[in-house]
Design a protein around this motif. Structure first.
Motif, PDB file in Angstrom:
ATOM      1  N   THR A 487      44.701  51.690  24.517  1.00  0.00           N
ATOM      2  CA  THR A 487      44.003  52.841  23.938  1.00  0.00           C
ATOM      3  C   THR A 487      42.958  52.442  22.914  1.00  0.00           C
ATOM      4  N   THR A 488      43.278  51.477  22.033  1.00  0.00           N
ATOM      5  CA  THR A 488      42.302  51.108  21.007  1.00  0.00           C
ATOM      6  C   THR A 488      41.067  50.463  21.626  1.00  0.00           C
ATOM      7  N   ASN A 489      41.235  49.729  22.718  1.00  0.00           N
ATOM      8  CA  ASN A 489      40.058  49.145  23.375  1.00  0.00           C
ATOM      9  C   ASN A 489      39.262  50.199  24.136  1.00  0.00           C
ATOM     10  N   TYR A 490      39.946  51.222  24.621  1.00  0.00           N
ATOM     11  CA  TYR A 490      39.256  52.376  25.218  1.00  0.00           C
ATOM     12  C   TYR A 490      38.402  53.073  24.155  1.00  0.00           C
ATOM     13  N   LEU A 491      38.981  53.267  22.963  1.00  0.00           N
ATOM     14  CA  LEU A 491      38.222  53.878  21.871  1.00  0.00           C
ATOM     15  C   LEU A 491      37.060  52.991  21.438  1.00  0.00           C
ATOM     16  N   LEU A 492      37.288  51.677  21.420  1.00  0.00           N
ATOM     17  CA  LEU A 492      36.207  50.750  21.077  1.00  0.00           C
ATOM     18  C   LEU A 492      35.061  50.859  22.079  1.00  0.00           C
ATOM     19  N   ALA A 493      35.409  50.951  23.358  1.00  0.00           N
ATOM     20  CA  ALA A 493      34.379  51.095  24.386  1.00  0.00           C
ATOM     21  C   ALA A 493      33.582  52.386  24.194  1.00  0.00           C
ATOM     22  N   LEU A 494      34.267  53.463  23.828  1.00  0.00           N
ATOM     23  CA  LEU A 494      33.587  54.727  23.561  1.00  0.00           C
ATOM     24  C   LEU A 494      32.628  54.583  22.377  1.00  0.00           C
ATOM     25  N   LYS A 495      33.099  53.924  21.327  1.00  0.00           N
ATOM     26  CA  LYS A 495      32.250  53.728  20.148  1.00  0.00           C
ATOM     27  C   LYS A 495      31.026  52.881  20.497  1.00  0.00           C
ATOM     28  N   GLN A 496      31.239  51.798  21.257  1.00  0.00           N
ATOM     29  CA  GLN A 496      30.131  50.908  21.595  1.00  0.00           C
ATOM     30  C   GLN A 496      29.112  51.600  22.499  1.00  0.00           C
ATOM     31  N   LYS A 497      29.627  52.383  23.439  1.00  0.00           N
ATOM     32  CA  LYS A 497      28.728  53.130  24.318  1.00  0.00           C
ATOM     33  C   LYS A 497      27.937  54.163  23.525  1.00  0.00           C
ATOM     34  N   GLN A 498      28.598  54.811  22.576  1.00  0.00           N
ATOM     35  CA  GLN A 498      27.937  55.824  21.761  1.00  0.00           C
ATOM     36  C   GLN A 498      26.802  55.219  20.929  1.00  0.00           C
ATOM     37  N   HIS A 499      26.972  53.938  20.571  1.00  0.00           N
ATOM     38  CA  HIS A 499      25.957  53.267  19.753  1.00  0.00           C
ATOM     39  C   HIS A 499      24.997  52.425  20.588  1.00  0.00           C
ATOM     40  N   GLY A 500      25.148  52.492  21.918  1.00  0.00           N
ATOM     41  CA  GLY A 500      24.195  51.824  22.787  1.00  0.00           C
ATOM     42  C   GLY A 500      24.341  50.314  22.871  1.00  0.00           C
ATOM     43  N   ASP A 501      25.529  49.775  22.565  1.00  0.00           N
ATOM     44  CA  ASP A 501      25.734  48.333  22.700  1.00  0.00           C
ATOM     45  C   ASP A 501      25.628  47.937  24.168  1.00  0.00           C
ATOM     46  N   PRO A 502      24.881  46.890  24.497  1.00  0.00           N
ATOM     47  CA  PRO A 502      24.608  46.574  25.911  1.00  0.00           C
ATOM     48  C   PRO A 502      25.816  46.059  26.690  1.00  0.00           C
ATOM     49  N   ASP A 503      26.393  44.942  26.290  1.00  0.00           N
ATOM     50  CA  ASP A 503      27.525  44.354  27.009  1.00  0.00           C
ATOM     51  C   ASP A 503      28.568  43.973  25.972  1.00  0.00           C
ATOM     52  N   PRO A 504      29.319  44.953  25.491  1.00  0.00           N
ATOM     53  CA  PRO A 504      30.099  44.757  24.272  1.00  0.00           C
ATOM     54  C   PRO A 504      31.316  43.850  24.404  1.00  0.00           C
TER      55      PRO A 504
END
Length: 695
Positions: A487-504
């Motif tokens: 779950t925490t990595n799912y949330l991290l992916a959401l945060k990174q996508k929201q901030h436009g990180d390319p290949d997080p």
């Protein structure tokens, strides 16, 4: 007028027929009711139209053994299913599994002598029943239990009831396995007869699975002797049928692609939102709050406006996760399902009581991605059950050895934190195409929501919930395996996508961020709220002492946020003391600027006492800081009747804090160490000492 009367009668007949059709949900017309259409309404009982009389249900389905479960995370439900299946396949019992919240219990006094009840009961938090077991627990342990025949407790109304019991607990909590112990005592007091020893599994020691396996074999032996059961060779008998639909494409409107129920499928959000029915909530803010590259801690703001969801400071938010794409692919590939991952399937229980754990029709991919805990810990029993379906004799022998040899399994699987697909890969990298999908549904938990302490005050931000979560990652010594928290990595992916990180993510984890049919687009996450007993005192002038290292500070951010708002509103706010610890002040000092802000508002009423474990020549922890401030702590608790709160790791920190507090009380009140421990226990019982901890 005669024609008008006839017309009136026709209209009335049509209306009546429509009303009947509506309230019977189509059952009179031979249309099967979608079992997930009203899943949100089942939070407080069985679905509409189903009996709440367990004996009636057993008679209807010709069962002589019911396995009840009280489960919070799915483990107790899994054990119940395993016992049910084993009882059927090995001993010929006619078994069924039953969710405790689906039935009433006044008629247990009519439970026949030739039937058996098994109770698998997890203890939640500080000795509390799981959400689905509350009504049952309060009924059987109540002072004035009233059964269908009206018998009083001292008349032994349950003298015909034979039962078996197993509990799931954690020895780091004071009330270890209290649920199974109290229910056992209550049933025996009411006249019931327990067969075999009441088993107890210990998650705190990491021995839950082995405790369960060690308990059930002597239990079956005693049960066989008492009931005259004969063991036979167990042959796999599927609980579910899997029908591949050639008439439906994956994009058909009626196919569930990860939606939790009919309302979600139809694109509507209907409350109440709860553990059966999440709210797809917008993420309005997400940010990183660690100042170091190799670790992450997220702060998120979840918008619940318009959902009718409410929370009070100290409650929990549940996040419904999605499996990582990398692990979904691994699972699908090792099972040889790649070519038909989007094939539509119907899953149906072959026995009336069997409960399909997700809505169908669906696809293999959707079931695996959104509903199956494919990254969870693997049990020896499950590995053993897959041995007959191995692709070769060598792999069959290896799976059998893993299933039978506890130490070998620990060395090869448990210590490596392998998931089931990784186990299969390591045993034999060729595809395991013989494994029935039904056994995977039966043996793998339904993916469960994860609960996080809410880090905001409902007084300050009524419609926004804050989450503070450290992103979990375990690196296995001597191995290239890296275990990522689901779950925490799912949330991290959401945060990174929201901030436009390319290949997080360097480990290639990808997620279906936009959810089934893009219904989570715009950065949404499925959530619900669980109310907690972890609360501020009703009188804000009472002092509070909070101990919360790391992300354990989350609920205390909400507590202090609330006290600051009360102070600004003119309320008299008592001493507010926070013991906070982390590794280094420069790396993971959470909410540093905010504490300064609250200090300006609360002044001398707020004190922050820090412990940085890696900044000095010696490691310093919060329990040491507590000891250093012993006189002040004792004064606030004894003289001013303050409240004491702990949040964080149960096994180490919380236990150490408990011990230190006992010593402080002993030393500063002039009593023996044993008396100091008793006073701490009394504080717990009166809610002066509260914990929100995890293992």
């Amino acid at each position: 007028m005669a024609q008008l009367d006839t017309l009136d009668l026709i209209v009335l007949a049509i209306l009546l027929a429509g009303t009947v059709a509506y309230f019977t949900k189509g059952t009179y017309w031979g249309i099967p009711k979608d079992p997930y259409a009203d899943s949100y309404s089942s939070a407080n009982g069985a679905k509409a139209g189903k009996t709440r009389n367990i004996l009636e249900k057993m008679d209807e389905s010709e069962k002589n053994c019911v396995v009840f479960y009280g489960s919070q995370t799915g483990t107790a439900e899994d054990y119940a299913s395993r016992l049910s299946k084993e009882g059927s396949q090995r001993f010929g019992l006619k078994t069924m599994v039953a969710d405790l919240e689906d039935y009433d219990y006044e008629n247990l006094d009519t439970f026949p002598e030739d039937k058996l009840a098994i109770f698998v009961l997890a203890t939640y938090g500080e000795g509390e029943p799981t959400d689905n077991a509350v009504d049952f627990y309060e009924f059987v342990t109540g002072q004035d239990v009233s059964f269908s025949k009206g018998g009083a407790a001292d008349e032994k109304p349950l003298e015909k009831l034979k039962f078996v019991a197993f509990g799931l607990g954690n020895n780091t909590y004071e009330h270890y396995n209290s649920m199974v112990r109290r229910v056992n005592d209550a049933l025996v007091k009411l006249g019931a007869s327990r067969i075999g020893k009441a088993g107890e599994g210990d998650d705190g020691a990491g021995t839950m699975e082995e405790d369960f396996l060690a308990w059930k074999e002597p239990m079956w032996a005693e049960l066989s002797e008492k009931l005259g059961l004969e063991e036979r060779e167990a042959v796999y008998e599927p609980v579910f049928s899997i029908i591949e639909r050639e008439d439906l494409d994956a994009d058909a409107d009626e196919v569930y692609l990860g939606e939790q129920n009919k309302h979600h499928l139809e694109g509507a959000q209907s409350g109440p939102f709860n553990s059966h029915n999440p709210y797809i909530a917008p993420i309005v803010e997400s940010r990183e709050i660690f100042a170091v590259k190799d670790r992450n801690c997220l702060h998120m703001e979840i918008d619940i406006k318009g959902s009718n969801l409410t929370y009070t400071t100290g409650d929990h938010i549940a996040v419904w996760p999605t499996n990582a794409g990398k692990e979904v692919d691994r699972f699908i590939n090792i099972l040889g399902l790649a070519e038909k991952r989007h094939k539509v399937i119907n899953v149906k229980g072959l026995d009336p009581p069997a409960k399909v754990p997700f809505p169908t029709p669906t696809t293999y991919d959707a079931a695996i991605r959104y509903h199956m805990e494919i990254c969870g810990a693997v049990s020896r029993q499950f590995v053993s059950s897959l041995a007959p379906f191995a692709p070769s004799e060598n792999s069959k022998a290896e799976m059998t050895k893993l299933g039978n040899d506890k130490d070998y399994f620990s060395d090869k699987v448990s210590s490596q934190y392998l998931n089931i697909a990784q186990v299969l890969e390591r045993v034999d990298y060729s595809q395991w195409t013989n494994i029935p999908f039904s056994i995977l549904i039966e043996g793998i938990h339904k993916i469960q929501p994860r609960y996080y302490s809410i880090s905001s005050s409902s007084l300050v931000q009524k419609h926004k919930i804050s989450i503070t979560a450290v992103v979990e990652e375990i690196r296995i010594p001597g191995s290239d395996n890296i275990v990522k928290g689901v779950t925490t990595n799912y949330l991290l992916a959401l945060k990174q996508k929201q901030h436009g990180d390319p290949d997080p993510d360097p480990h290639g984890l990808t997620y279906s961020i936009t959810g089934p049919r893009n219904k989570y687009d715009g950065f949404h996450v499925p959530v619900h709220v669980r109310h907690s007993n972890f609360k501020l005192p009703s009188d804000p002038s009472k002092p509070i002492i909070m101990v919360g290292p790391g992300s354990g500070v989350a609920p205390f951010r909400g507590f202090i946020q609330e006290r600051a708002a009360l102070a600004q509103a003119g309320e008299n706010v008592g001493q507010t003391i926070l013991f906070y610890g982390c590794r280094r002040a420069s790396e993971d000092y959470l909410y540093r600027e905010e504490w300064e802000h609250y200090k300006q508002i609360l002044g001398d009423k707020f004190a922050l006492i820090t412990a940085f474990s890696r900044d000095g020549p010696k490691k310093v922890y919060v329990q040491q800081r507590l000891q250093e401030n012993a006189a002040f702590v004792n004064q606030l608790l004894e003289k001013e009747k303050g409240n004491f709160y702990v949040c964080g790791d149960a096994a180490n920190m919380a236990r150490a804090v408990n011990d230190v507090l006992g010593k402080i009380i002993s030393e500063h009140r002039g009593v023996s160490p044993e008396k100091g421990e008793e006073i701490v226990k009394a504080m717990r019982s009166s809610n002066q000492y509260q914990e929100d901890v995890w293992s």
